[in-house]
Design a protein around this motif. Sequence first.
Motif, mmCIF file in Angstrom:
data_model
loop_
_atom_site.group_PDB
_atom_site.id
_atom_site.type_symbol
_atom_site.label_atom_id
_atom_site.label_comp_id
_atom_site.label_asym_id
_atom_site.label_seq_id
_atom_site.Cartn_x
_atom_site.Cartn_y
_atom_site.Cartn_z
ATOM 1 N N ALA A 38 50.379 -107.388 6.436
ATOM 2 C CA ALA A 38 51.435 -108.274 6.204
ATOM 3 C C ALA A 38 51.890 -109.206 7.375
ATOM 4 O O ALA A 38 52.845 -109.540 7.938
ATOM 5 C CB ALA A 38 52.998 -107.405 6.210
ATOM 6 N N ARG A 39 50.613 -109.914 7.934
ATOM 7 C CA ARG A 39 50.379 -110.896 8.704
ATOM 8 C C ARG A 39 51.096 -110.592 10.073
ATOM 9 O O ARG A 39 51.526 -111.175 11.035
ATOM 10 C CB ARG A 39 51.181 -112.341 8.154
ATOM 11 N N ARG A 40 51.080 -109.220 10.411
ATOM 12 C CA ARG A 40 51.585 -108.406 11.633
ATOM 13 C C ARG A 40 50.736 -108.863 12.880
ATOM 14 O O ARG A 40 51.096 -108.822 13.973
ATOM 15 C CB ARG A 40 51.618 -107.117 11.683
ATOM 16 N N PHE A 41 49.255 -109.163 12.447
ATOM 17 C CA PHE A 41 48.431 -109.375 13.692
ATOM 18 C C PHE A 41 48.196 -110.990 13.665
ATOM 19 O O PHE A 41 47.572 -111.788 12.944
ATOM 20 C CB PHE A 41 47.066 -108.836 13.135
ATOM 21 N N ASP A 42 49.027 -111.473 14.890
ATOM 22 C CA ASP A 42 48.897 -112.830 15.177
ATOM 23 C C ASP A 42 49.120 -113.694 13.839
ATOM 24 O O ASP A 42 48.658 -114.972 13.766
ATOM 25 C CB ASP A 42 47.656 -113.068 15.800
ATOM 26 N N GLY A 43 49.998 -113.405 12.840
ATOM 27 C CA GLY A 43 50.161 -114.111 11.604
ATOM 28 C C GLY A 43 49.070 -114.306 10.722
ATOM 29 O O GLY A 43 48.980 -115.233 9.816
ATOM 30 N N LEU A 44 47.823 -113.507 10.952
ATOM 31 C CA LEU A 44 46.644 -113.830 10.089
ATOM 32 C C LEU A 44 46.893 -113.023 8.795
ATOM 33 O O LEU A 44 47.452 -111.797 9.008
ATOM 34 C CB LEU A 44 45.442 -113.408 10.903
ATOM 35 N N HIS A 45 46.443 -113.491 7.779
ATOM 36 C CA HIS A 45 46.534 -112.893 6.709
ATOM 37 C C HIS A 45 45.011 -112.148 6.420
ATOM 38 O O HIS A 45 43.907 -112.680 6.186
ATOM 39 C CB HIS A 45 46.695 -113.727 5.499
ATOM 40 N N PHE A 46 45.087 -110.705 6.315
ATOM 41 C CA PHE A 46 44.206 -109.737 6.171
ATOM 42 C C PHE A 46 44.135 -109.199 4.741
ATOM 43 O O PHE A 46 45.342 -109.032 4.040
ATOM 44 C CB PHE A 46 43.783 -108.855 7.038
ATOM 45 N N ARG A 47 43.082 -108.927 4.168
ATOM 46 C CA ARG A 47 43.016 -108.037 2.963
ATOM 47 C C ARG A 47 42.049 -107.136 2.922
ATOM 48 O O ARG A 47 41.078 -107.010 4.095
ATOM 49 C CB ARG A 47 42.267 -109.143 1.688
ATOM 50 N N ARG A 48 42.453 -105.827 2.234
ATOM 51 C CA ARG A 48 41.641 -104.469 2.350
ATOM 52 C C ARG A 48 40.534 -104.424 1.092
ATOM 53 O O ARG A 48 41.160 -104.914 -0.024
ATOM 54 C CB ARG A 48 42.421 -103.497 2.723
ATOM 55 N N GLN A 49 39.560 -103.885 1.337
ATOM 56 C CA GLN A 49 38.640 -103.801 0.286
ATOM 57 C C GLN A 49 38.469 -104.864 -0.674
ATOM 58 O O GLN A 49 38.539 -104.885 -1.694
ATOM 59 C CB GLN A 49 39.061 -102.382 -0.622
ATOM 60 N N GLN A 50 37.843 -105.962 -0.234
ATOM 61 C CA GLN A 50 37.755 -107.225 -0.623
ATOM 62 C C GLN A 50 36.457 -107.426 -0.913
ATOM 63 O O GLN A 50 35.629 -107.212 -0.379
ATOM 64 C CB GLN A 50 38.126 -108.326 0.449
ATOM 65 N N THR A 51 36.220 -107.807 -2.340
ATOM 66 C CA THR A 51 34.920 -108.011 -2.915
ATOM 67 C C THR A 51 34.288 -109.384 -2.130
ATOM 68 O O THR A 51 35.159 -110.304 -2.268
ATOM 69 C CB THR A 51 34.685 -108.129 -4.266
ATOM 70 N N ILE A 52 33.114 -109.168 -1.608
ATOM 71 C CA ILE A 52 32.472 -110.414 -1.091
ATOM 72 C C ILE A 52 31.199 -110.309 -1.565
ATOM 73 O O ILE A 52 30.458 -109.567 -1.152
ATOM 74 C CB ILE A 52 32.521 -110.572 0.498
ATOM 75 N N GLY A 53 30.498 -111.381 -2.417
ATOM 76 C CA GLY A 53 29.255 -111.252 -3.023
ATOM 77 C C GLY A 53 28.936 -110.050 -3.488
ATOM 78 O O GLY A 53 29.790 -109.529 -4.300
ATOM 79 N N PRO A 54 27.913 -109.352 -3.169
ATOM 80 C CA PRO A 54 27.709 -108.094 -3.775
ATOM 81 C C PRO A 54 28.036 -106.883 -3.153
ATOM 82 O O PRO A 54 28.149 -105.940 -3.328
ATOM 83 C CB PRO A 54 26.086 -107.689 -3.693
ATOM 84 N N TYR A 55 28.882 -107.306 -2.211
ATOM 85 C CA TYR A 55 29.756 -106.163 -1.245
ATOM 86 C C TYR A 55 31.527 -106.122 -1.276
ATOM 87 O O TYR A 55 31.794 -107.003 -2.054
ATOM 88 C CB TYR A 55 29.373 -106.295 0.159
ATOM 89 N N ILE A 56 31.619 -104.856 -0.860
ATOM 90 C CA ILE A 56 33.218 -104.667 -0.466
ATOM 91 C C ILE A 56 33.578 -104.454 0.842
ATOM 92 O O ILE A 56 32.966 -103.622 1.539
ATOM 93 C CB ILE A 56 33.736 -103.381 -1.388
ATOM 94 N N ALA A 57 34.356 -105.352 1.394
ATOM 95 C CA ALA A 57 34.366 -105.270 2.808
ATOM 96 C C ALA A 57 35.669 -104.671 3.165
ATOM 97 O O ALA A 57 36.825 -104.630 2.344
ATOM 98 C CB ALA A 57 34.648 -106.891 3.145
ATOM 99 N N ASP A 58 35.642 -103.695 4.123
ATOM 100 C CA ASP A 58 36.911 -102.948 4.259
ATOM 101 C C ASP A 58 38.075 -103.730 4.472
ATOM 102 O O ASP A 58 39.071 -103.447 4.002
ATOM 103 C CB ASP A 58 36.783 -102.014 5.627
ATOM 104 N N PHE A 59 37.951 -104.711 5.513
ATOM 105 C CA PHE A 59 39.126 -105.810 5.915
ATOM 106 C C PHE A 59 38.574 -107.232 5.925
ATOM 107 O O PHE A 59 37.355 -107.274 6.415
ATOM 108 C CB PHE A 59 39.961 -105.347 7.224
ATOM 109 N N TYR A 60 39.292 -107.906 5.418
ATOM 110 C CA TYR A 60 38.644 -109.439 5.353
ATOM 111 C C TYR A 60 39.980 -110.468 5.739
ATOM 112 O O TYR A 60 40.905 -110.298 4.971
ATOM 113 C CB TYR A 60 38.073 -109.910 3.951
ATOM 114 N N CYS A 61 39.542 -111.215 6.683
ATOM 115 C CA CYS A 61 40.602 -112.486 6.868
ATOM 116 C C CYS A 61 39.707 -113.846 6.600
ATOM 117 O O CYS A 61 38.785 -114.147 7.334
ATOM 118 C CB CYS A 61 40.765 -112.498 8.343
ATOM 119 N N ALA A 62 40.129 -114.379 5.620
ATOM 120 C CA ALA A 62 39.502 -115.574 4.933
ATOM 121 C C ALA A 62 39.571 -116.551 5.974
ATOM 122 O O ALA A 62 38.404 -117.575 6.098
ATOM 123 C CB ALA A 62 40.131 -115.847 3.662
ATOM 124 N N SER A 63 40.782 -116.918 6.646
ATOM 125 C CA SER A 63 40.856 -117.925 7.471
ATOM 126 C C SER A 63 39.855 -118.202 8.585
ATOM 127 O O SER A 63 39.475 -119.046 8.995
ATOM 128 C CB SER A 63 42.250 -118.187 8.012
#
Length: 127
Positions: A38-63
Amino acid sequence: MRLPQENPRRLAFKTKFARELRRDMTKHERIIWFELRARRFDGLHFRRQQTIGPYIADFYCASAKLIIELDGGHHTEIQQLEYDTARTRWLEANGFRVLRFSNFAGKRELNSILEAIWQATHLPPSP
């Protein structure tokens, strides 16, 4: 940069698996997620268990193109270490930054983990 296209059946499987991982988070993932969501961390948007290429990342901040991985005990086994190394190389070669922390550090060293994440999102990478 575009990542290579993936087989639609494999992508559907990964997406379903990522949903299951989001539903069944470990205690340590929940601790970190509470701080990042919920953007609690310095206003950054994180996603959890995000698919990236052939992998799944635990947490991901696109910006910040930042991936955060929490590794459980099985990540000390040789086969898993080799997989993690290859995975990190692939992600970094595709422009992502990867931070890895021990699952067990999640509660004991929360402030240190959050400081490392802040530095990764605000300071330029070292050469």
